[in-house]
Motif scaffolding. Structure first.
Motif, PDB file in Angstrom:
ATOM      1  N   SER A  11       0.867  -1.063   0.070  1.00 35.98           N
ATOM      2  CA  SER A  11      -0.053   0.072  -0.021  1.00 35.98           C
ATOM      3  C   SER A  11       0.820   1.162   0.065  1.00 35.98           C
ATOM      4  O   SER A  11       0.512   2.212  -0.454  1.00 35.98           O
ATOM      5  CB  SER A  11      -0.952   0.016   1.281  1.00 35.98           C
ATOM      6  OG  SER A  11      -1.553  -1.269   1.262  1.00 35.98           O
ATOM      7  N   VAL A  14       2.262   1.844  -3.461  1.00 30.65           N
ATOM      8  CA  VAL A  14       1.185   2.391  -4.668  1.00 30.65           C
ATOM      9  C   VAL A  14       0.568   3.664  -4.111  1.00 30.65           C
ATOM     10  O   VAL A  14       0.574   4.602  -4.807  1.00 30.65           O
ATOM     11  CB  VAL A  14      -0.075   1.450  -4.486  1.00 30.65           C
ATOM     12  CG1 VAL A  14      -1.364   2.099  -4.970  1.00 30.65           C
ATOM     13  CG2 VAL A  14       0.142   0.182  -4.967  1.00 30.65           C
ATOM     14  N   GLN A  18       1.074   7.203  -6.518  1.00 25.48           N
ATOM     15  CA  GLN A  18      -0.197   8.028  -6.722  1.00 25.48           C
ATOM     16  C   GLN A  18       0.390   9.255  -6.531  1.00 25.48           C
ATOM     17  O   GLN A  18      -0.143  10.154  -7.156  1.00 25.48           O
ATOM     18  CB  GLN A  18      -1.202   7.662  -5.652  1.00 25.48           C
ATOM     19  CG  GLN A  18      -1.992   6.389  -6.268  1.00 25.48           C
ATOM     20  CD  GLN A  18      -3.162   6.183  -5.338  1.00 25.48           C
ATOM     21  OE1 GLN A  18      -3.067   6.157  -3.911  1.00 25.48           O
ATOM     22  NE2 GLN A  18      -4.280   5.769  -5.974  1.00 25.48           N
ATOM     23  N   TRP A  40       2.797  -4.546  -8.635  1.00 29.68           N
ATOM     24  CA  TRP A  40       1.652  -3.759  -7.862  1.00 29.68           C
ATOM     25  C   TRP A  40       1.210  -2.588  -8.530  1.00 29.68           C
ATOM     26  O   TRP A  40      -0.241  -2.704  -8.180  1.00 29.68           O
ATOM     27  CB  TRP A  40       2.607  -3.336  -6.533  1.00 29.68           C
ATOM     28  CG  TRP A  40       3.084  -4.555  -5.685  1.00 29.68           C
ATOM     29  CD1 TRP A  40       2.857  -5.699  -5.775  1.00 29.68           C
ATOM     30  CD2 TRP A  40       3.933  -4.343  -4.651  1.00 29.68           C
ATOM     31  NE1 TRP A  40       3.337  -6.381  -4.812  1.00 29.68           N
ATOM     32  CE2 TRP A  40       4.395  -5.639  -4.233  1.00 29.68           C
ATOM     33  CE3 TRP A  40       4.891  -3.238  -3.968  1.00 29.68           C
ATOM     34  CZ2 TRP A  40       5.405  -5.711  -3.114  1.00 29.68           C
ATOM     35  CZ3 TRP A  40       5.691  -3.670  -3.100  1.00 29.68           C
ATOM     36  CH2 TRP A  40       5.883  -4.731  -2.773  1.00 29.68           C
ATOM     37  N   TRP A  41       1.835  -1.818  -9.344  1.00 27.01           N
ATOM     38  CA  TRP A  41       1.118  -0.568  -9.866  1.00 27.01           C
ATOM     39  C   TRP A  41       0.140  -1.099 -10.642  1.00 27.01           C
ATOM     40  O   TRP A  41      -0.920  -0.519 -11.103  1.00 27.01           O
ATOM     41  CB  TRP A  41       2.195   0.362 -10.463  1.00 27.01           C
ATOM     42  CG  TRP A  41       1.765   1.284 -11.034  1.00 27.01           C
ATOM     43  CD1 TRP A  41       1.617   1.802 -12.230  1.00 27.01           C
ATOM     44  CD2 TRP A  41       1.046   2.434 -10.320  1.00 27.01           C
ATOM     45  NE1 TRP A  41       1.187   3.127 -12.412  1.00 27.01           N
ATOM     46  CE2 TRP A  41       0.523   3.360 -11.238  1.00 27.01           C
ATOM     47  CE3 TRP A  41       0.520   2.779  -8.867  1.00 27.01           C
ATOM     48  CZ2 TRP A  41      -0.006   4.645 -11.105  1.00 27.01           C
ATOM     49  CZ3 TRP A  41      -0.130   3.963  -8.784  1.00 27.01           C
ATOM     50  CH2 TRP A  41      -0.409   4.959  -9.971  1.00 27.01           C
ATOM     51  N   PHE A  44      -2.840  -2.421  -9.252  1.00 30.77           N
ATOM     52  CA  PHE A  44      -3.891  -1.373  -8.811  1.00 30.77           C
ATOM     53  C   PHE A  44      -4.368  -0.596  -9.725  1.00 30.77           C
ATOM     54  O   PHE A  44      -5.671  -0.289  -9.515  1.00 30.77           O
ATOM     55  CB  PHE A  44      -2.853  -0.444  -7.703  1.00 30.77           C
ATOM     56  CG  PHE A  44      -3.591   0.976  -7.442  1.00 30.77           C
ATOM     57  CD1 PHE A  44      -4.280   0.765  -6.248  1.00 30.77           C
ATOM     58  CD2 PHE A  44      -3.700   1.930  -7.946  1.00 30.77           C
ATOM     59  CE1 PHE A  44      -5.117   1.769  -5.661  1.00 30.77           C
ATOM     60  CE2 PHE A  44      -4.345   3.077  -7.442  1.00 30.77           C
ATOM     61  CZ  PHE A  44      -5.069   3.019  -6.627  1.00 30.77           C
ATOM     62  N   ASP A  47      -7.727  -2.436 -11.029  1.00 29.25           N
ATOM     63  CA  ASP A  47      -8.475  -2.550  -9.750  1.00 29.25           C
ATOM     64  C   ASP A  47      -8.483  -3.952  -9.192  1.00 29.25           C
ATOM     65  O   ASP A  47      -9.590  -4.680  -8.820  1.00 29.25           O
ATOM     66  CB  ASP A  47     -10.170  -2.129  -9.902  1.00 29.25           C
ATOM     67  CG  ASP A  47     -10.123  -0.716 -10.400  1.00 29.25           C
ATOM     68  OD1 ASP A  47      -9.336   0.024  -9.911  1.00 29.25           O
ATOM     69  OD2 ASP A  47     -10.803  -0.285 -11.317  1.00 29.25           O
ATOM     70  N   THR A  49      -6.755  -6.709  -6.528  1.00 28.23           N
ATOM     71  CA  THR A  49      -6.326  -6.801  -5.163  1.00 28.23           C
ATOM     72  C   THR A  49      -4.891  -6.952  -4.939  1.00 28.23           C
ATOM     73  O   THR A  49      -4.223  -7.480  -5.835  1.00 28.23           O
ATOM     74  CB  THR A  49      -6.874  -7.745  -4.235  1.00 28.23           C
ATOM     75  OG1 THR A  49      -6.448  -7.710  -2.772  1.00 28.23           O
ATOM     76  CG2 THR A  49      -6.527  -9.218  -4.489  1.00 28.23           C
ATOM     77  N   LEU A  50      -4.280  -6.086  -3.956  1.00 28.42           N
ATOM     78  CA  LEU A  50      -2.713  -6.363  -3.499  1.00 28.42           C
ATOM     79  C   LEU A  50      -2.600  -7.456  -2.583  1.00 28.42           C
ATOM     80  O   LEU A  50      -1.408  -7.497  -2.174  1.00 28.42           O
ATOM     81  CB  LEU A  50      -2.433  -4.962  -2.967  1.00 28.42           C
ATOM     82  CG  LEU A  50      -2.459  -3.790  -3.941  1.00 28.42           C
ATOM     83  CD1 LEU A  50      -1.850  -2.306  -3.456  1.00 28.42           C
ATOM     84  CD2 LEU A  50      -1.359  -3.950  -5.160  1.00 28.42           C
TER      85      LEU A  50
END
Length: 156
Positions: A11, A14, A18, A40-41, A44, A47, A49-50
């Motif tokens: 998180s 990400v 952002q 991971w990007w 994200f 949409d 899940t991480l």
């Protein structure tokens, strides 16, 4: 071997992306491979899940009942891994000795303990030791509050 990162690290990565940080900067800052940050990007942005994917790795060969039996045996005296394995096989749970040992050491953190035998010192042995020490002692020397024997180094 797959390295698992916590959801907080994912998180945070990400969030930094952002906020406008570059993927290279994020990977260096968090100590994560740049390809991992890119994945991971991408997850994200799509949409997805991480969260860590479940179901990876070797499945446990120990049933829940066998785990309970092994856990209850931890505090018992004279309980061996071999004995536990035989006991479980008689009950219909096919569990090897090495599996029981691995479960106890890795999952439960129990180490094996073998009680050491204490040598028996008889009155005759104690008298022989005392005689040996007295024959070879020249005198006593006090250093501080402790007496030390000065030994004669000639062996007869």
């Amino acid at each position: 071997m797959v390295k698992e990162y916590s959801i907080m690290i994912r998180s945070q990565a990400v969030g930094m992306l952002q906020a406008g940080s570059s993927q290279k900067f994020v990977s260096l800052k968090l100590g994560v491979n740049i390809r991992t940050v890119q994945r991971w990007w991408r997850l994200f942005k799509n949409d997805l899940t991480l969260e860590n994917k479940g179901g990876r790795g070797r499945k446990s060969s120990i049933s829940k009942v066998a785990k309970i039996v092994i856990t209850k045996s931890i505090g018992k005296k004279r309980q061996s891994v071999r004995g536990l394995s035989k006991k479980l096989k008689l009950k219909g749970h096919s569990v090897s000795q090495s599996t029981v040992y691995r479960y106890l050491t890795k999952e439960k953190g129990v180490k094996s303990y073998k009680r050491q035998r204490q040598p028996l010192i008889t009155e005759k042995n104690m008298a022989a030791r005392l005689k040996f020490c007295k024959e070879r002692a020249i005198g006593q020397q006090m250093i501080g509050k402790t007496y030390y024997l000065q030994m004669n180094h000639r062996l007869s």
